[in-house]
Write a protein that holds these residues in place. Structure first.
Motif, PDB file in Angstrom:
ATOM      1  N   ARG A   5      44.191  47.913  32.981  1.00 47.23           N
ATOM      2  CA  ARG A   5      45.018  46.729  33.169  1.00 47.23           C
ATOM      3  C   ARG A   5      45.466  46.552  34.618  1.00 47.23           C
ATOM      4  O   ARG A   5      45.527  45.433  35.137  1.00 47.23           O
ATOM      5  CB  ARG A   5      46.249  46.792  32.253  1.00 47.23           C
ATOM      6  N   ASP A   9      44.853  43.116  36.680  1.00 48.09           N
ATOM      7  CA  ASP A   9      45.948  42.322  37.253  1.00 48.09           C
ATOM      8  C   ASP A   9      45.724  42.068  38.735  1.00 48.09           C
ATOM      9  O   ASP A   9      45.974  40.964  39.239  1.00 48.09           O
ATOM     10  CB  ASP A   9      47.282  43.038  37.035  1.00 48.09           C
ATOM     11  N   VAL A  12      42.942  39.494  39.090  1.00 45.65           N
ATOM     12  CA  VAL A  12      43.421  38.153  38.739  1.00 45.65           C
ATOM     13  C   VAL A  12      44.176  37.531  39.911  1.00 45.65           C
ATOM     14  O   VAL A  12      43.951  36.361  40.265  1.00 45.65           O
ATOM     15  CB  VAL A  12      44.329  38.214  37.485  1.00 45.65           C
ATOM     16  N   TYR A 117      37.153  32.858  37.428  1.00 46.77           N
ATOM     17  CA  TYR A 117      38.148  31.792  37.530  1.00 46.77           C
ATOM     18  C   TYR A 117      37.489  30.507  38.001  1.00 46.77           C
ATOM     19  O   TYR A 117      36.866  30.468  39.063  1.00 46.77           O
ATOM     20  CB  TYR A 117      39.258  32.189  38.493  1.00 46.77           C
ATOM     21  N   GLU A 123      40.709  27.425  34.486  1.00 41.74           N
ATOM     22  CA  GLU A 123      40.372  28.312  33.376  1.00 41.74           C
ATOM     23  C   GLU A 123      40.136  29.717  33.918  1.00 41.74           C
ATOM     24  O   GLU A 123      39.284  29.928  34.786  1.00 41.74           O
ATOM     25  CB  GLU A 123      39.145  27.818  32.625  1.00 41.74           C
ATOM     26  N   THR A 126      39.132  36.574  31.427  1.00 47.16           N
ATOM     27  CA  THR A 126      39.416  37.963  31.776  1.00 47.16           C
ATOM     28  C   THR A 126      38.916  38.890  30.679  1.00 47.16           C
ATOM     29  O   THR A 126      38.831  38.525  29.504  1.00 47.16           O
ATOM     30  CB  THR A 126      40.921  38.200  31.970  1.00 47.16           C
ATOM     31  N   THR A 128      38.733  43.462  29.821  1.00 48.90           N
ATOM     32  CA  THR A 128      38.759  44.874  30.173  1.00 48.90           C
ATOM     33  C   THR A 128      37.947  45.629  29.138  1.00 48.90           C
ATOM     34  O   THR A 128      37.831  45.202  27.979  1.00 48.90           O
ATOM     35  CB  THR A 128      40.186  45.452  30.202  1.00 48.90           C
ATOM     36  N   TYR A 134      39.343  37.220  27.136  1.00 47.33           N
ATOM     37  CA  TYR A 134      40.369  36.197  26.963  1.00 47.33           C
ATOM     38  C   TYR A 134      40.122  35.010  27.893  1.00 47.33           C
ATOM     39  O   TYR A 134      39.550  35.161  28.971  1.00 47.33           O
ATOM     40  CB  TYR A 134      41.756  36.784  27.270  1.00 47.33           C
ATOM     41  N   ASN A 136      42.633  32.214  29.504  1.00 48.96           N
ATOM     42  CA  ASN A 136      44.036  31.825  29.674  1.00 48.96           C
ATOM     43  C   ASN A 136      44.927  32.464  28.606  1.00 48.96           C
ATOM     44  O   ASN A 136      45.827  31.827  28.050  1.00 48.96           O
ATOM     45  CB  ASN A 136      44.180  30.300  29.662  1.00 48.96           C
ATOM     46  N   GLY A 137      44.635  33.740  28.321  1.00 43.30           N
ATOM     47  CA  GLY A 137      45.450  34.493  27.379  1.00 43.30           C
ATOM     48  C   GLY A 137      45.038  34.388  25.930  1.00 43.30           C
ATOM     49  O   GLY A 137      45.610  35.074  25.076  1.00 43.30           O
ATOM     50  N   ARG A 138      44.056  33.553  25.613  1.00 47.27           N
ATOM     51  CA  ARG A 138      43.593  33.386  24.224  1.00 47.27           C
ATOM     52  C   ARG A 138      42.351  34.220  23.989  1.00 47.27           C
ATOM     53  O   ARG A 138      41.404  34.170  24.748  1.00 47.27           O
ATOM     54  CB  ARG A 138      43.300  31.895  23.948  1.00 47.27           C
ATOM     55  N   ARG A 139      42.347  35.003  22.911  1.00 48.06           N
ATOM     56  CA  ARG A 139      41.237  35.902  22.613  1.00 48.06           C
ATOM     57  C   ARG A 139      39.946  35.108  22.385  1.00 48.06           C
ATOM     58  O   ARG A 139      39.959  34.058  21.727  1.00 48.06           O
ATOM     59  CB  ARG A 139      41.553  36.740  21.378  1.00 48.06           C
TER      60      ARG A 139
END
Length: 266
Positions: A5, A9, A12, A117, A123, A126, A128, A134, A136-139
């Motif tokens: 992570r 980060d 990102v 990105y 959009e 990401t 790991t 994901y 924008n945070g959605r699986r």
């Protein structure tokens, strides 16, 4: 907490900064150079890469960097960043809004973190290793579409397609006949991200570089997809033949690629 992570980060933050710079300069007057007959590079590529590399090495100064536009001193071989500051430079140079930042980390020889990105759509893809993919945070999950006649595929053509018979033309024609449609948008990293997101069901291309594919390969795998070479064998980012699918159409695509390679277009 996922062990990768901290690297994600950092990547990102670097990708968002580079993307913001690209968006600011988009459609402005550019200095365009040629790395080959059709392979372009602009000052935006170089500056975006500088922003990314400086950010990553400031946080992880001992790591190795492989990037499209520059050469960097060797570092710890156990941690290797693979960077494409602008995937889709030809699009960018022509004011065509389809390009992205792609950053991946290999740790102990395995893809560990990846970021793609698209600054024009904001959009952020990401992934790991072992932690999922994901948007924008959605699986994300790959699509469930099959057989090939019900699918939308993506591909591209190498810069030397006008002079080298290994140009993807025969495969393109075969898949255009077999599939619902094919999209050739000009940024392989985004094509792979779209396979991970289920927007494309499969993608194949030849003569790509590690920075074109590294982050996207991890995204597809973490979204439940399959990535191999054209013949279905194990893939690594230094192989110049990539096939990425939702898994359901993978065998059919390898069979069709084999047929076109043998000159037996269906």
């Amino acid at each position: 907490m996922n062990e990768y992570r901290q690297y994600l980060d950092c990547a990102v933050t670097a990708a968002l900064a580079a993307g913001s710079f690209q968006r600011h300069r988009f459609a402005s007057r550019l200095e365009i150079d040629l790395k080959g007959d059709k392979n372009l590079v602009t000052e935006v590529d170089r500056e975006a890469e500088r922003l990314i590399v400086e950010h990553l090495l400031d946080r992880f100064p001992g790591h190795t960097v492989i990037a499209e536009e520059g050469e960097y001193p060797p570092g710890d071989p156990q941690f290797r960043w693979i960077i494409d500051p602008v995937d889709g430079t030809t699009n960018y140079a022509h004011g065509f809004p389809w390009f992205c930042v792609s950053i991946a980390l290999e740790a102990q020889g395995e893809l560990a973190a990846g970021v793609i990105y698209n600054p024009m759509s904001d959009e952020l893809f990401t992934a790991t290793r072992g932690g999922g993919a994901y948007l924008n945070g959605r699986r994300l999950r790959v699509s469930a579409n099959s057989p090939i006649r019900n699918t939308l595929l993506g591909t591209g053509f190498p810069y030397d397609c006008a002079t080298d018979p290994a140009n993807n033309f025969a495969s393109f024609i075969a898949f255009q006949k077999a599939a619902r449609g094919i999209r050739r948008a000009g940024a392989a990293a985004l094509d792979l991200a779209f396979v991970a997101a289920g927007r494309l069901d499969g993608f194949w291309e030849l003569k790509l570089k590690p920075w074109d594919v590294a982050a996207g390969v991890l995204l597809v795998r973490e979204a439940g997809g399959t990535v191999t070479t054209f013949d279905g064998s194990a893939y690594d980012v230094f192989n110049d033949r990539i096939l990425a699918t939702n898994g359901l159409i993978h065998d059919d695509m390898t069979a069709l690629l084999a047929a076109t390679a043998a000159g037996a277009a269906p």
